[in-house]
Design a protein around this motif. Structure first.
Motif, PDB file in Angstrom:
ATOM      1  N   THR A 110      -2.751  -2.941 -12.609  1.00 31.25           N
ATOM      2  CA  THR A 110      -3.180  -3.687 -11.426  1.00 31.25           C
ATOM      3  C   THR A 110      -1.958  -4.160 -10.658  1.00 31.25           C
ATOM      4  OG1 THR A 110      -5.148  -4.459 -12.589  1.00 31.25           O
ATOM      5  CG2 THR A 110      -4.518  -5.633 -10.575  1.00 31.25           C
TER       6      THR A 110
ATOM      7  N   THR B 191      -5.794   4.266 -14.414  1.00 29.89           N
ATOM      8  CA  THR B 191      -6.374   3.723 -13.182  1.00 29.89           C
ATOM      9  C   THR B 191      -5.398   2.744 -12.556  1.00 29.89           C
ATOM     10  OG1 THR B 191      -8.589   3.926 -14.131  1.00 29.89           O
ATOM     11  CG2 THR B 191      -8.328   2.526 -12.175  1.00 29.89           C
ATOM     12  N   LEU B 192      -5.147   2.914 -11.254  1.00 30.10           N
ATOM     13  CA  LEU B 192      -4.255   2.021 -10.514  1.00 30.10           C
ATOM     14  C   LEU B 192      -5.111   1.176  -9.573  1.00 30.10           C
ATOM     15  CD1 LEU B 192      -1.288   1.256 -10.090  1.00 30.10           C
ATOM     16  CD2 LEU B 192      -1.176   2.990  -8.303  1.00 30.10           C
ATOM     17  N   VAL B 193      -5.183  -0.137  -9.834  1.00 31.75           N
ATOM     18  CA  VAL B 193      -6.053  -1.051  -9.072  1.00 31.75           C
ATOM     19  C   VAL B 193      -5.195  -1.861  -8.105  1.00 31.75           C
ATOM     20  CG1 VAL B 193      -7.652  -2.994  -9.240  1.00 31.75           C
ATOM     21  CG2 VAL B 193      -7.668  -1.195 -10.994  1.00 31.75           C
ATOM     22  N   ARG B 194      -5.714  -2.000  -6.867  1.00 32.42           N
ATOM     23  CA  ARG B 194      -5.031  -2.798  -5.850  1.00 32.42           C
ATOM     24  C   ARG B 194      -5.839  -4.067  -5.611  1.00 32.42           C
ATOM     25  NH1 ARG B 194      -2.644   1.753  -1.705  1.00 32.42           N
ATOM     26  NH2 ARG B 194      -2.867   3.523  -3.140  1.00 32.42           N
ATOM     27  N   ASP B 195      -5.145  -5.233  -5.819  1.00 33.57           N
ATOM     28  CA  ASP B 195      -5.808  -6.542  -5.655  1.00 33.57           C
ATOM     29  C   ASP B 195      -4.993  -7.355  -4.654  1.00 33.57           C
ATOM     30  OD1 ASP B 195      -7.347  -8.786  -5.926  1.00 33.57           O
ATOM     31  OD2 ASP B 195      -6.416  -9.441  -7.817  1.00 33.57           O
TER      32      ASP B 195
ATOM     33  N   THR C 153      -5.450   0.647 -17.464  1.00 33.99           N
ATOM     34  CA  THR C 153      -5.512   0.215 -16.057  1.00 33.99           C
ATOM     35  C   THR C 153      -4.250  -0.569 -15.707  1.00 33.99           C
ATOM     36  OG1 THR C 153      -7.925   0.073 -16.142  1.00 33.99           O
ATOM     37  CG2 THR C 153      -6.797  -1.119 -14.351  1.00 33.99           C
TER      38      THR C 153
ATOM     39  N   ASP D 206      -0.281  -4.700 -16.684  1.00 34.44           N
ATOM     40  CA  ASP D 206      -0.691  -3.501 -17.430  1.00 34.44           C
ATOM     41  C   ASP D 206      -1.480  -3.924 -18.657  1.00 34.44           C
ATOM     42  OD1 ASP D 206       1.059  -4.177 -19.593  1.00 34.44           O
ATOM     43  OD2 ASP D 206       2.758  -3.312 -18.516  1.00 34.44           O
TER      44      ASP D 206
ATOM     45  N   THR E 158      -0.664   8.377 -12.066  1.00 34.19           N
ATOM     46  CA  THR E 158      -1.731   7.738 -12.839  1.00 34.19           C
ATOM     47  C   THR E 158      -2.874   8.711 -13.103  1.00 34.19           C
ATOM     48  OG1 THR E 158      -2.693   6.899 -10.772  1.00 34.19           O
ATOM     49  CG2 THR E 158      -1.181   5.451 -11.975  1.00 34.19           C
TER      50      THR E 158
ATOM     51  N   HIS F  81       0.850  -1.212   0.000  1.00 38.64           N
ATOM     52  CA  HIS F  81       0.000   0.000   0.000  1.00 38.64           C
ATOM     53  C   HIS F  81       0.872   1.243   0.000  1.00 38.64           C
ATOM     54  CE1 HIS F  81      -4.104  -1.441   0.121  1.00 38.64           C
ATOM     55  NE2 HIS F  81      -3.827  -2.309   1.116  1.00 38.64           N
TER      56      HIS F  81
ATOM     57  N   GLY G 242      -1.135  -6.561  -7.422  1.00 39.70           N
ATOM     58  CA  GLY G 242      -1.797  -7.540  -6.569  1.00 39.70           C
ATOM     59  C   GLY G 242      -0.835  -8.290  -5.686  1.00 39.70           C
TER      60      GLY G 242
ATOM     61  N   GLU H 213      -0.022   7.179  -7.210  1.00 39.08           N
ATOM     62  CA  GLU H 213      -1.411   7.597  -7.433  1.00 39.08           C
ATOM     63  C   GLU H 213      -1.457   8.876  -8.262  1.00 39.08           C
ATOM     64  OE1 GLU H 213      -4.268   6.375  -6.972  1.00 39.08           O
ATOM     65  OE2 GLU H 213      -3.951   4.659  -5.632  1.00 39.08           O
TER      66      GLU H 213
END
Length: 616
Positions: free
Chosen positions: A522, A481-485, A520, A538, A475, A465, A524, A472
Motif C-alpha cells: 500500500t 497487489t499495489l494499492v493506492r491510498d 499487498t 507491506d 507487482t 501516481h 498512501g 505496476e
C-alpha cells in the motif's frame, strides 16, 4: 560621645599624649633631682648655721664659766650672765622658732636656757647625749619628736676650761619643720609651674599636631575613597617637608593606581569575554589543585555551578581516579579522555592540562581545558564501523568472484552446463558490487559536498501516481497487489523530483523484495498538522520494535543473509533518510514482527487544500 572616643583613639591624641608625657617625665626627673638636691642643701645649710652658732655659744659660755669659777660667783649670777649672753646673741632668731638651748654643769645641773619664764633651779638634764658630752663626746643628729612627730636637729657639745677639762655641756634642740615647710613651698611652686607647662604644652601640641595630622587625615580619607574604587581625588600638599613629599607620593600613587586599575579592568573584561565566549571549558586551580575559576562553558559541560565547584579538588570534579591527587595532574603531558556517557546519551570530553608558573619558575596553579569530542568520537566510531562494513560487503562478492573464476580456470569453462551458470553468478556479484560502489559514492558526495537539491512545486498526489505506475508491471509479475491510498485533494509541495523518486523507488523496491508472493503493498498520502505524509506499507516479516530506529543506519540489515541474496547493499534507507531530511522532512519505520512494515516520511507543504477541490 562617639566623636570623643574617636579622638582618644586618633593619631593626633597619641601625638599630643607623647609630647605631654615626655614633658611630664622630664619635669618629674628634674623635680626629683632638684628637690632632692634642694632639700639636701637646706639641711646642710641649717646644720652649718647651727654648728656656727653652737661654736660661738660654746666659746662664750666657756668664758663665762671659767670667769665665774675664778671669782667664786654663785649659780644665780652665772645663770643671769648666761641668759644675758643668749639674749645678746639672739639665739632664737638665729636658730629659728622651736629651738631649745640648755647649759649644764659637770653634775648635769641646768645652769641656763633660752626659754623665758622657766625656772631652772634644782633641775637636772638627764639626756643620754648630755651624759656623753660630759664624757667629752659630741652629738649632732636628726631625730623625731615623740610627741609631735616633727623632725629636730639635736647638737650636744662639751665645755672645756683652759686645762681642757670638761666643766659642762651645751645642749641644743632645733626644729626643722620651718625648713621643710620652705622646701614644700618650693616644691608646690615647681609642681604648679610644671602643671602650667604641661597645660601649655598640651594646648600647643593640639595646635602643632594639626600640621602633622591634617595631611595624614586627608590621606586617610583618600585611602578610604580609593578602597571604594575612586582614584580621582587628590591629597592637598601643605609643605615641602617629609609629610608634603608623602602627600605628593600618595597623589602619584593614586594616579598610577587609576591607570593600572583601568588597564587591569580592561584586561579582566577582555579575559572574561574570551572565557565566556570560548567553545571550550576552562578550569583554573591554585597550587594545591583546588578550583578557583570556571568559565560558563565548563559549567555547562560538567553540569555544575561555579560556586559549588570552587575549592574542590580538580580530580573530584573531573571524575578521575579517587586515588589521584591534584598534584598528580602536573605529570599529565597528554590529553585525558573523560567518558561521561550514560545509557541514554553519549558524552565524551577531552581534558588537557598545563602548569601556571610565576616569574621565578615556581608552580602556582594549573589550567585545564575541556573540549567536547562527543561528535568526533561518534564520527571516529562511525568511520571505523563504516570501513569494517565496506570491507565486509566487498569481501563476500570478491571471494565469490575469485572462487568461480578459479573454477572456470580449472576446467569449468569447458563444461557447457557449469560455465553459463558460473558466469551468471559472476555477473550478479559484479552488479552488486557496482551498486554498492555507486551507493558509497553517493553517500560520500553527500557527506563532503552536502545535499544539493533543486526543488520545484508539485502536486504530491499526481506525482505519487506517476511514481507508483512504474511498479505496476513488477507487482503483476509476482502476483502482488499495489494499492493506492491517496488523499482526495491536491497537496502542493516543493521537492526535487529526481531525489524523491530515488527515495520512493528504494522503499517500494524493499517492500517488493521482502513481501511474500501474493501479498499487498500500500502506497498512501495524507495530511496531518503542517506536514504532508507519504507511507509505504507491506506484508513482509516486519521489524522488531527495538530495531525500528536502526534500519536507517548504513549497512544495517535485519536479515543479512536474505538481504544479501536479494542484492541489497544496506545503504538504500540511509540514503533515503539523508535525502528526506535535506527536504526538511523526516522518515521513520513502524510495525511489528511478523505483521509487515510501514515506512512513513513527512514533507512540508506549501498551502492548505481548499475545501471542495479534488484530485484529477
Amino acid at each position: 560621645m562617639e566623636k570623643l572616643k574617636g579622638f582618644f583613639k586618633s593619631f593626633q591624641f597619641k601625638l599630643i599624649f607623647i609630647y605631654v608625657m615626655l614633658l611630664f617625665i622630664a619635669l618629674q626627673v628634674i623635680g626629683v633631682f632638684f628637690m632632692d638636691r634642694l632639700e639636701e642643701q637646706f639641711v646642710e645649710n641649717h646644720r652649718e648655721a647651727l654648728e656656727d652658732q653652737m661654736s660661738l655659744l660654746s666659746y662664750n659660755t666657756e668664758q663665762v664659766l671659767m670667769q665665774a669659777d675664778g671669782d667664786d660667783e654663785n649659780e644665780t649670777d652665772i645663770s643671769e650672765e648666761l641668759n644675758d649672753l643668749f639674749s645678746r646673741y639672739a639665739v632664737n632668731e638665729v636658730s629659728g622658732t622651736g629651738t631649745t638651748i640648755q647649759v649644764v654643769d659637770s653634775q648635769q645641773n641646768i645652769l641656763a636656757h633660752n626659754q623665758p619664764g622657766t625656772q631652772n633651779d634644782g633641775l637636772l638634764n638627764t639626756e643620754i647625749r648630755v651624759s656623753q658630752a660630759l664624757l667629752d663626746e659630741d652629738t649632732n643628729e636628726i631625730m623625731l619628736d615623740s610627741d609631735t612627730g616633727h623632725r629636730i636637729r639635736v647638737i650636744t657639745e662639751p665645755l672645756h676650761d683652759n686645762d681642757d677639762q670638761v666643766i659642762g655641756a651645751i645642749h641644743l634642740e632645733a626644729s626643722m619643720e620651718d625648713m621643710y615647710g620652705e622646701v614644700a613651698q618650693i616644691n608646690n611652686i615647681l609642681m604648679t609651674s610644671g602643671g602650667v607647662a604641661l597645660a601649655i604644652t598640651a594646648a600647643l601640641g593640639i595646635l602643632l599636631s594639626r600640621t602633622v595630622t591634617r595631611p595624614i587625615k586627608d590621606m586617610q580619607k583618600q585611602s578610604a575613597v580609593m578602597s571604594e574604587g575612586d582614584y580621582s581625588r587628590r591629597v592637598r600638599v601643605y609643605g615641602n617637608d617629609e609629610i608634603g613629599e608623602l602627600a605628593s607620593s600618595f597623589n602619584t600613587l593614586a594616579m598610577n593606581l587609576k591607570e593600572a586599575n583601568a588597564t587591569t579592568e580592561g584586561e579582566r573584561r577582555k579575559l572574561s569575554s574570551v572565557l565566556s565566549n570560548m567553545t571550550d571549558g576552562v578550569i583554573a586551580t591554585n597550587e594545591l589543585g583546588h578550583i578557583i575559576l570556571l568559565n560558563k562553558r565548563a559549567e555547562i559541560l560538567l553540569s555544575l555551578n561555579s560556586e559549588e565547584a570552587k575549592g574542590k579538588p580538580l580530580p573530584e570534579i573531573l571524575h578521575l581516579s579517587e586515588r589521584l591527587s591534584p598534584s598528580d595532574l602536573y605529570d599529565y603531558s597528554e590529553p585525558v579522555v573523560l567518558d561521561f556517557s550514560d545509557e541514554g546519551e553519549d558524552f565524551v570530553l577531552e581534558a588537557s592540562f598545563s602548569e601556571i608558573r610565576n616569574k621565578n619558575g615556581a608552580i602556582t596553579g594549573l589550567i585545564s581545558v575541556l573540549h567536547d569530542i562527543t561528535e568526533q568520537e561518534k564520527l571516529d566510531r562511525d568511520r571505523r564501523e563504516f570501513v569494517a562494513n565496506v570491507s565486509h560487503e566487498l569481501r563476500t562478492p570478491l571471494t565469490t568472484l575469485k572462487s568461480y573464476m578459479e573454477a572456470l580456470e580449472e576446467g569449468a569453462m569447458a563444461d557447457e552446463n557449469l560455465a553459463p551458470r558460473f558466469l551468471g553468478v559472476i555477473q550478479v556479484e559484479t552488479d552488486r558490487m557496482i551498486r554498492l560502489v555507486n551507493d558509497l559514492l553517493q553517500l560520500s558526495r553527500m557527506d563532503v559536498q552536502g545535499h544539493s537539491i533543486q526543488t520545484l512545486e508539485y502536486d504530491l498526489v499526481s506525482w505519487l501516481h506517476d511514481v507508483v505506475d512504474r511498479f505496476e508491471m513488477l507487482t503483476r509479475d509476482r502476483n502482488m497487489t499495489l494499492v493506492r491510498d491517496f488523499i482526495q485533494m491536491p497537496l502542493q509541495v516543493n521537492i526535487d523530483s529526481d531525489k524523491m523518486t530515488q527515495v520512493l523507488d528504494n522503499i517500494i523496491s524493499n517492500a517488493l523484495k521482502f513481501s511474500p508472493e501474493g501479498g499487498t503493498i500500500t502506497v498512501g498520502a495524507d495530511l496531518t498538522g503542517e506536514k504532508a505524509l507519504v507511507y509505504i506499507e507491506d506484508e513482509g516479516q516486519g521489524i522488531p520494535k527495538k530495531d525500528e530506529h536502526k534500519i536507517f543506519e548504513r549497512f544495517y540489515r535485519l536479515d543479512k543473509a536474505r538481504a544479501r541474496s536479494l542484492g541489497g547493499t544496506g545503504l538504500g534507507l540511509a540514503i533515503a533518510k539523508e535525502l528526506v531530511e535535506a527536504h526538511g522532512g523526516s522518515i521513520w519505520a513502524s510495525g511489528a514482527s511478523g505483521q509487515g512494515t510501514r515506512i512513513t516520511l513527512s514533507l512540508p507543504y506549501n498551502s492548505y487544500p481548499e475545501v471542495g477541490e479534488s484530485s484529477d
